[in-house]
Write a protein that holds these residues in place. Structure first.
Motif, PDB file in Angstrom:
ATOM      1  N   TYR A  25     -43.453 -33.979  25.113  1.00 39.27           N
ATOM      2  CA  TYR A  25     -42.824 -34.735  26.199  1.00 39.27           C
ATOM      3  C   TYR A  25     -43.752 -35.830  26.709  1.00 39.27           C
ATOM      4  CZ  TYR A  25     -41.120 -35.937  30.820  1.00 39.27           C
ATOM      5  OH  TYR A  25     -40.707 -36.629  31.930  1.00 39.27           O
ATOM      6  N   ASN A  29     -42.767 -39.686  26.659  1.00 39.35           N
ATOM      7  CA  ASN A  29     -42.695 -40.355  27.954  1.00 39.35           C
ATOM      8  C   ASN A  29     -43.656 -41.538  28.016  1.00 39.35           C
ATOM      9  OD1 ASN A  29     -41.505 -40.493  30.568  1.00 39.35           O
ATOM     10  ND2 ASN A  29     -43.370 -39.617  31.449  1.00 39.35           N
ATOM     11  N   LYS A  41     -35.068 -34.660  30.096  1.00 43.20           N
ATOM     12  CA  LYS A  41     -35.224 -33.405  29.347  1.00 43.20           C
ATOM     13  C   LYS A  41     -33.887 -32.676  29.313  1.00 43.20           C
ATOM     14  CE  LYS A  41     -40.061 -32.359  30.549  1.00 43.20           C
ATOM     15  NZ  LYS A  41     -40.934 -31.343  31.202  1.00 43.20           N
ATOM     16  N   TYR A  57     -35.184 -34.636  23.862  1.00 49.29           N
ATOM     17  CA  TYR A  57     -35.548 -35.580  24.912  1.00 49.29           C
ATOM     18  C   TYR A  57     -34.713 -36.832  24.694  1.00 49.29           C
ATOM     19  CZ  TYR A  57     -39.564 -32.461  25.171  1.00 49.29           C
ATOM     20  OH  TYR A  57     -40.366 -31.354  25.270  1.00 49.29           O
ATOM     21  N   SER A 124     -38.707 -40.841  35.069  1.00 52.56           N
ATOM     22  CA  SER A 124     -39.621 -39.977  34.313  1.00 52.56           C
ATOM     23  C   SER A 124     -41.077 -40.368  34.493  1.00 52.56           C
ATOM     24  CB  SER A 124     -39.257 -39.994  32.826  1.00 52.56           C
ATOM     25  OG  SER A 124     -39.472 -41.286  32.269  1.00 52.56           O
TER      26      SER A 124
END
Length: 528
Positions: A25, A29, A41, A57, A124
């Motif tokens: 992640y 990101n 997510k 994702y 995010s």
């Protein structure tokens, strides 16, 4: 994956492997920050052991907004953000290596991406870190508004784009913390203990509640409120030269024996024609909650009124606003408590700085008391010791290990009976001063002097009155040690590190080489 490789090759590829889904992640990101989109997510697919086997994702604009199906359209609706974007990265756990591998990947978006100057605003990319959260809570504790707290963070971070969250994020964070505090009971009242005595006014609802919630706690009445109600209900009987208030005060404070109390009470009622007064009759019925002769065996630490509580209430009101919720109330309540504790520290300093006044230097009992008790309690003990010097023993009766003394002051007063046990060196006086206030009375000290005890026996020294009352470990009701608030230390370290890191970033950004070296070192620091 290697941190340096991720920095150089920032675009995800099929077959990439990660040690954990969190690493995957963070990588995706970071790529999204560079490209200008936010990551969402999706729900993970877990096996029977609870280990994530599959996860996706997606772009924040994935999917479409559902149509409203109600009968009445709402007045205000949110602007749609989902437009069916198919960009995604799917990871799958490979059992052989127990690593996550990129199984499916779509890099194309069907919408315009954000510019670099707005990248820090994407959901995010926004997060209130623990250090920032602690600092925000401390700012709220000292009364700073949400706006002031956020502006303070901006100054420390070197600009709004470096903070890492918006003002709305901070608002949600603080609200969530309050909700959790209420749900899980972060502030456990008195660590689950029950007080020995509670003093209140004559509120019937409170008396009923205490009998249910704390049936083992003695419920006494505040003498200040009783005297105020005395003027309210018996003011028409009060005259300039009337002895009614003096007789009433003597019944409340003066008499140690029940016979004296009843005799003066009956005389007061008869003299002032108060036989039919309902308030006075009800007060007499509950005399065990306020009369000295009835309360002398109850532990009150010498207090008879709620004056200390009233002064605390006044101090709390200076920090409160009408729109504060329950958690905010307790935060500001803690501010007042901190002020009280600071006053305790001042008293602690004065106690260690100044020696107590012991006039009789050759008296072991007073010397021992001066070394043991706090200054205020030592003065009270010294007064009792002075009283013991003018006490006379009227008679003494021995019965094996038990000795009974009849003691009275040299200048008159009531006779007190003191029982001394030769076996365990315990003493018990009919005045019940030790049971009520935790300090030995002059009668008991006279007996100790007579039998040759020259220091205070340890069992008659209450820790709360000693110089070391604040020393030692503190535990909550689950027997966990209560330590100093970690938020203060974390926030302090954050304030020290943030400006230094900003200066490093500013200098590193001046050239490509220094920038790469700074990124490489930061990756190493993250692994610590």
């Amino acid at each position: 994956m290697d941190c340096n490789k991720l920095t150089e090759d920032g675009t995800p590829e099929l077959g990439m492997e990660f040690n954990s889904e969190e690493d995957a992640y963070k990588f995706y990101n970071k790529y999204a920050f560079k490209m200008g989109f936010s990551v969402r997510k999706d729900y993970p697919n877990k096996d029977k052991d609870g280990v994530t086997a599959f996860r996706r994702y997606s772009c924040y604009k994935e999917g479409v907004k559902r149509k409203y199906e109600g009968d009445v359209m709402p007045k205000r609706t949110r602007a749609p953000t989902k437009i069916g974007c198919g960009a995604k990265m799917v990871i799958m756990l490979f059992r052989g290596t127990m690593k996550y591998r990129v199984h499916d990947l779509v890099l194309e978006h069907n919408h315009e991406l954000h510019i670099a100057q707005c990248a820090h605003m994407m959901p995010s990319q926004r997060k209130v870190s623990k250090a920032q959260g602690f600092q925000a809570e401390i700012s709220e504790d000292v009364g700073l508004s949400l706006k002031q707290s956020h502006e303070l963070m901006e100054k420390e971070a070197g600009g709004m784009e470096n903070v890492g969250y918006t003002r709305e994020d901070l608002k949600r964070y603080l609200r969530t913390r309050r909700e959790r505090s209420l749900k899980y009971g972060e502030a456990e009242t008195m660590c689950g203990k029950r007080p020995s005595t509670i003093l209140t006014d004559q509120d019937h609802a409170m008396a009923a509640a205490l009998s249910v919630v704390m049936p083992e706690t003695f419920h006494g009445l505040c003498t200040f409120h009783i005297r105020r109600n005395f003027m309210k209900y018996l003011g028409n009987h009060y005259k300039k030269n009337s002895d009614l208030p003096y007789m009433f005060g003597a019944c409340m404070y003066g008499f140690e024996e029940m016979e004296q109390f009843n005799r003066v009470w009956e005389a007061m009622v008869k003299k002032h024609n108060l036989e039919n007064n309902e308030w006075l009759s009800e007060l007499y019925r509950i005399r065990d909650k306020w009369a000295r002769c009835m309360m002398k065996e109850r532990w009150t630490a010498g207090m008879r009124s709620t004056q200390l509580s009233e002064s605390l209430n006044t101090a709390i009101k200076n920090h409160l606003k009408l729109d504060h919720d329950l958690v905010q109330f307790f935060r500001h309540f803690n501010r007042v408590v901190d002020e009280k504790r600071h006053n305790e520290l001042i008293a602690e300093y004065e106690m260690r700085q100044k020696l107590p006044m012991v006039r009789l230097r050759q008296t072991p009992m007073l010397v021992h008391a001066s070394e043991t008790y706090s200054p205020t309690v030592f003065v009270a003990f010294k007064n009792e010791y002075g009283e013991s010097t003018v006490m006379v023993i009227l008679r003494q009766q021995d019965a094996a290990m038990i000795v009974e003394f009849a003691i009275m002051s040299y200048d008159g007063g009531s006779e007190k009976i003191v029982v001394f046990n030769r076996n365990d060196l315990s003493v018990r006086c009919s005045c019940k001063k030790y049971e009520n206030e935790g300090i030995l009375c002059g009668h008991a000290l006279k007996v100790f002097d007579t039998v040759g005890i020259k220091i205070i026996p340890p069992e008659y020294i209450k820790r709360r009155w000693t110089k070391r009352a604040r020393a030692g470990d503190c535990f909550d009701r689950r027997r966990r040690e209560v330590v100093a608030d970690p938020k203060i230390m974390i926030s302090t370290r954050y304030r020290e590190l943030a400006p230094a890191m900003i200066k490093v970033a500013t200098r590193a950004a001046m050239s490509e080489d220094t920038s790469k070296k700074a990124k490489s070192n930061l990756c190493k620091i993250k692994k610590i």
